[in-house]
Design a protein around this motif. Structure first.
Motif, mmCIF file in Angstrom:
data_model
loop_
_atom_site.group_PDB
_atom_site.id
_atom_site.type_symbol
_atom_site.label_atom_id
_atom_site.label_comp_id
_atom_site.label_asym_id
_atom_site.label_seq_id
_atom_site.Cartn_x
_atom_site.Cartn_y
_atom_site.Cartn_z
ATOM 1 N N ASP A 631 0.845 -1.125 0.012
ATOM 2 C CA ASP A 631 -0.066 0.168 -0.037
ATOM 3 C C ASP A 631 0.945 1.312 -0.015
ATOM 4 O O ASP A 631 0.543 2.211 -0.755
ATOM 5 C CB ASP A 631 -0.777 -0.087 1.376
ATOM 6 N N ALA A 632 1.914 1.266 0.643
ATOM 7 C CA ALA A 632 2.985 2.377 0.657
ATOM 8 C C ALA A 632 3.405 2.462 -0.492
ATOM 9 O O ALA A 632 3.550 3.861 -0.890
ATOM 10 C CB ALA A 632 3.888 2.099 1.797
ATOM 11 N N ALA A 634 2.144 1.655 -3.555
ATOM 12 C CA ALA A 634 1.029 2.212 -4.362
ATOM 13 C C ALA A 634 0.912 3.534 -4.398
ATOM 14 O O ALA A 634 0.906 4.542 -5.079
ATOM 15 C CB ALA A 634 -0.192 1.468 -4.259
ATOM 16 N N GLN A 635 0.723 4.073 -2.934
ATOM 17 C CA GLN A 635 0.747 5.579 -2.478
ATOM 18 C C GLN A 635 1.795 6.450 -2.820
ATOM 19 O O GLN A 635 1.805 7.462 -3.571
ATOM 20 C CB GLN A 635 0.477 5.868 -1.123
ATOM 21 N N GLN A 636 3.136 5.614 -2.778
ATOM 22 C CA GLN A 636 4.223 6.567 -3.057
ATOM 23 C C GLN A 636 4.128 6.600 -4.898
ATOM 24 O O GLN A 636 4.465 7.910 -5.288
ATOM 25 C CB GLN A 636 5.631 5.651 -3.054
ATOM 26 N N LYS A 638 1.441 6.789 -6.659
ATOM 27 C CA LYS A 638 0.455 7.778 -7.164
ATOM 28 C C LYS A 638 1.143 9.294 -6.809
ATOM 29 O O LYS A 638 0.777 9.933 -7.552
ATOM 30 C CB LYS A 638 -0.628 7.475 -6.333
ATOM 31 N N LEU A 639 1.579 9.429 -5.610
ATOM 32 C CA LEU A 639 1.831 10.763 -5.287
ATOM 33 C C LEU A 639 3.050 11.100 -6.385
ATOM 34 O O LEU A 639 3.056 12.563 -6.590
ATOM 35 C CB LEU A 639 2.505 10.750 -4.057
ATOM 36 N N GLU A 642 1.270 12.125 -9.565
ATOM 37 C CA GLU A 642 0.604 13.264 -9.406
ATOM 38 C C GLU A 642 1.610 14.638 -9.490
ATOM 39 O O GLU A 642 1.221 15.558 -10.266
ATOM 40 C CB GLU A 642 -0.415 13.271 -8.154
#
Length: 718
Positions: A631-632, A634-636, A638-639, A642
């Protein structure tokens, strides 16, 4: 004056004097010596019995001697009267009854001496019994029964005394059949009672000498003689009372109150047989006693009885040893040599009893002793369940002291993979006691059956008088010493089998050391529970319940911890290793003086355990930790995406701004208003300075939340 004038009284007085001398000077002295040498309570009980018999002979001697003097006086008086009548010479006065002094003395003795002597003998018998019952008997009950010394010598000596009593009593009872010697029956019957008491003592001594496992026979005989004295004393008093109401014929010799009718039934059985014969003749209506069969039986009864006794005596020379037995022959009561070979199963011969005696035991049969007496199968509570918390006095058990370890144990954390903490040893207990802390001990009620068989018969029979008692004492001592070092929880739980094996080996070593000649085939802890008194068992049960609840809580927590660690890291081992690496990393990071390479190595170790390392062959972590890492990641991504998009947009906006700044700013301003005012009601107001009125354009595609007032469109808005 010649004694031939009263030969019957002279003979009777001589018989009484001989009976007194024999019973007082010979038999009584021999009985006292035997009591002193053998320490026998049965022979000691016979001493007052002998003394009473001697007193009876002394009283009868006085009566017959006085009657002899009275008859001589009567004869002299009649001779004097006859001489005076023949010479026709008168006397100054006639001889009356008042001159017969010896006759008056005889009447006085019969009237007063005999009853007083009977009362004295009765009180003496009862007093002797009471003195023994209230003084000597409690002492005998408070300690073991005294052991008889030299039982073989005592048996033959008492047999000789009883034989003399029997012969003399038979002689005097034969004289008592004559009416003039009827009073001799009192002494003869009492001496027959002495003979029967001696016979009982001989039987007791024989059981003591040849059957050591029957010591209670001597106890029964001792008690029997004492109670016989009490019975005779009561009978003398009853006879004395009945004599006052019994009619008496003139010239008939009185029956002394101490003439026992009970002993007469034993000493003169012909009287009983005569009464039975008369009753049989009366019932059948003819003289059954005169038939040929009765006469034949009467003639051959004594030879048949003697033949039967001799046959039994001869049969005592033949012994049969069973298939599962071994035996030894004792010659004159002497034990065989230690290296003697026991008799094998089969037919064997020996000298007749009492010269030889046979001691046999089953060497293949399994015998049993119980340390902590178990309940009898015939007991009414045999089939009833027994709970710890209920008192059960009908099942006496042995109290055993055991060690109690510390109840609180340090349970090792599964994160570090440590082992559970061990229980305190003796050094810790000693140190605790020195600090004033009580060392834990527990009391346990136990019952341990021991099954054994005899492997060396000579040691089992002759080394100890009561081998089973010695075995019980040794087993109890070994159990006490061995149990002091055992753990109560282990003994009542999983260590019981080991306890039984080790205790059996240790007790067997003790049995072999003391040469008991037995081999233990089975030993098992049968009962083990706390004492039921004073709520000890209930308290122990509550402690056990608390311990079980504690164990259940610990196991539940351990299972939950394993579940959480497995869910977090995939396995408890991986979680323990990762926990150790993280703790090391945190410790090094918190230390300002830590070596940077060590800190970097600790960080790299954590990264390898979390993310895996192909070089080191470490797989990435699994479980919820892997999910968090993914999850971390994937969040990385995504960020980062962006932010990269924002940077591209910013670069394009910068180019547009540089090309037309005013247009760009206005467009941005309008876009901002459009996005900000998208969901807000808007009013557009335009003004015309040349016009005299205000125009409002209302967008009514969607209804408003509140009704508007009616407006007259024909009228201008102010």
């Amino acid at each position: 004056m010649p004694d031939s004038l009263a030969p019957g009284d002279r003979r009777a007085s001589f018989v009484c004097l001989v009976g007194f001398i024999a019973q007082a000077a010979v038999l009584l002295v021999a009985t006292i010596v035997l009591t002193y040498k053998t320490n026998s309570e049965a022979i000691a009980a016979e001493i007052p019995h002998m003394i009473a018999g001697a007193l009876i002979w002394w009283i009868l001697w006085g009566i017959f001697a006085q009657r002899r003097r009275a008859r001589l006086e009567q004869f002299e008086t009649e001779e004097l009267r006859r001489a005076r009548t023949a010479s026709s010479t008168g006397a100054l006065f006639d001889e009356g009854e008042e001159l017969l002094i010896q006759r008056r003395r005889l009447q006085w003795r019969i009237r007063w001496v005999l009853p007083v002597a009977a009362v004295g003998l009765a009180i003496g018998h009862i007093a002797i019994f009471a003195n023994w019952y209230f003084t000597r008997r409690p002492e005998l009950l408070s300690k073991p029964w005294p052991k008889v010394e030299y039982p073989h010598i005592a048996m033959f000596a008492v047999a000789a005394i009883g034989f003399v009593c029997f012969l003399y009593s038979r002689y005097t009872l034969g004289m008592a059949k004559s009416p003039q010697w009827r009073m001799l029956r009192a002494g003869g019957s009492y001496m027959m009672g002495n003979a029967l008491a001696c016979l009982a003592i001989v039987v007791a001594m024989g059981c003591q000498a040849y059957r050591e496992n029957l010591p209670q026979v001597e106890i029964i005989v001792a008690y029997g003689i004492r109670f016989l004295m009490l019975l005779l004393g009561l009978e003398f008093l009853i006879n004395l009372v009945l004599d006052f109401y019994r009619p008496k014929l003139a010239g008939e010799d009185p029956t002394p109150a101490f003439d026992s009718r009970i002993l007469a039934l034993i000493s003169d059985p012909t009287g009983i047989a005569r009464n039975i014969a008369e009753a049989v003749n009366y019932q059948f209506g003819f003289e059954v006693t005169s038939t040929w069969f009765y006469q034949l039986l009467k003639r051959w009864l004594l030879p048949l009885t003697v033949f039967t006794i001799l046959a039994l005596f001869a049969l005592s020379t033949v012994v049969v040893v069973d298939a599962d037995q071994q035996a030894f022959i004792e010659h004159f009561g002497r034990a065989p040599a230690a290296d003697a070979t026991p008799l094998a199963p089969g037919l064997h011969f020996k000298w007749p009893w009492p010269f030889d005696a046979l001691r046999r035991e089953s060497v293949h049969e399994i015998h049993e002793i119980v340390i902590g007496t178990h309940k009898d199968e015939k007991d009414e509570h045999a089939d009833a369940p027994i709970l710890w918390t209920e008192k059960h006095e009908f099942v006496p058990e042995t109290m055993l002291m055991l060690a109690t370890p510390e109840s609180v144990q340090d349970v090792a954390s599964p994160l570090v993979g440590g082992a559970p903490a061990t229980r305190p040893d003796a050094t810790e207990s000693s140190a605790a006691s020195e600090r004033g802390k009580a060392v834990g001990v527990s009391l346990l009620m136990v019952s341990i059956p021991i099954e054994y068989r005899i492997k060396k018969l000579h040691d089992y029979l002759y080394r100890y008088q009561n081998p089973e008692a010695v075995m019980e004492a040794i087993a109890f001592r070994t159990l006490t010493e061995f149990g002091a070092g055992q753990d109560i929880y282990g003994l009542m739980g999983p260590d019981r089998a080991k306890f039984n094996t080790r205790l059996r080996d240790q007790i067997q070593q003790e049995f072999d050391h003391w040469k008991l000649g037995v081999e233990i085939t089975f030993l098992g802890l049968q009962d083990a529970h706390p004492p039921p008194d004073s709520d000890v068992a209930k308290t122990f049960q509550s402690v056990i319940t608390a311990e079980q609840q504690k164990e259940a809580t610990i196991r539940t927590a351990s299972g939950l911890a394993e579940s959480m660690l497995t869910e977090a890291a995939g396995s408890t081992q991986r979680a323990a290793i990762l926990d150790e690496a993280i703790q090391r990393m945190n410790t090094l990071q918190a230390d300002a003086n830590a070596d940077p390479p060590a800190v970097s190595a600790a960080l790299q170790r954590v990264d390898e355990l979390l993310l895996g390392s192909i070089v080191r062959g470490i797989a990435p972590v699994s479980g919820s930790a892997a999910k968090l890492i993914n999850d971390a990641r994937a969040q990385q991504i995504k960020l980062v995406s962006e932010k990269e998009s924002d940077a591209t947009v910013f670069a394009n906006q910068l180019v547009a701004y540089k090309a037309a700044p005013d247009v760009y700013l206005m467009r941005q301003y309008l876009d901002m208003l459009g996005s900000a005012l998208q969901r807000i009601r808007k009013y557009v107001v335009t003004t015309d300075r040349k016009a005299s009125k205000l125009t409002i354009i209302l967008e009514a595609e969607q209804g408003v939340g509140a009704p508007l007032p009616d407006v007259d469109k024909s009228q201008p808005h102010p």
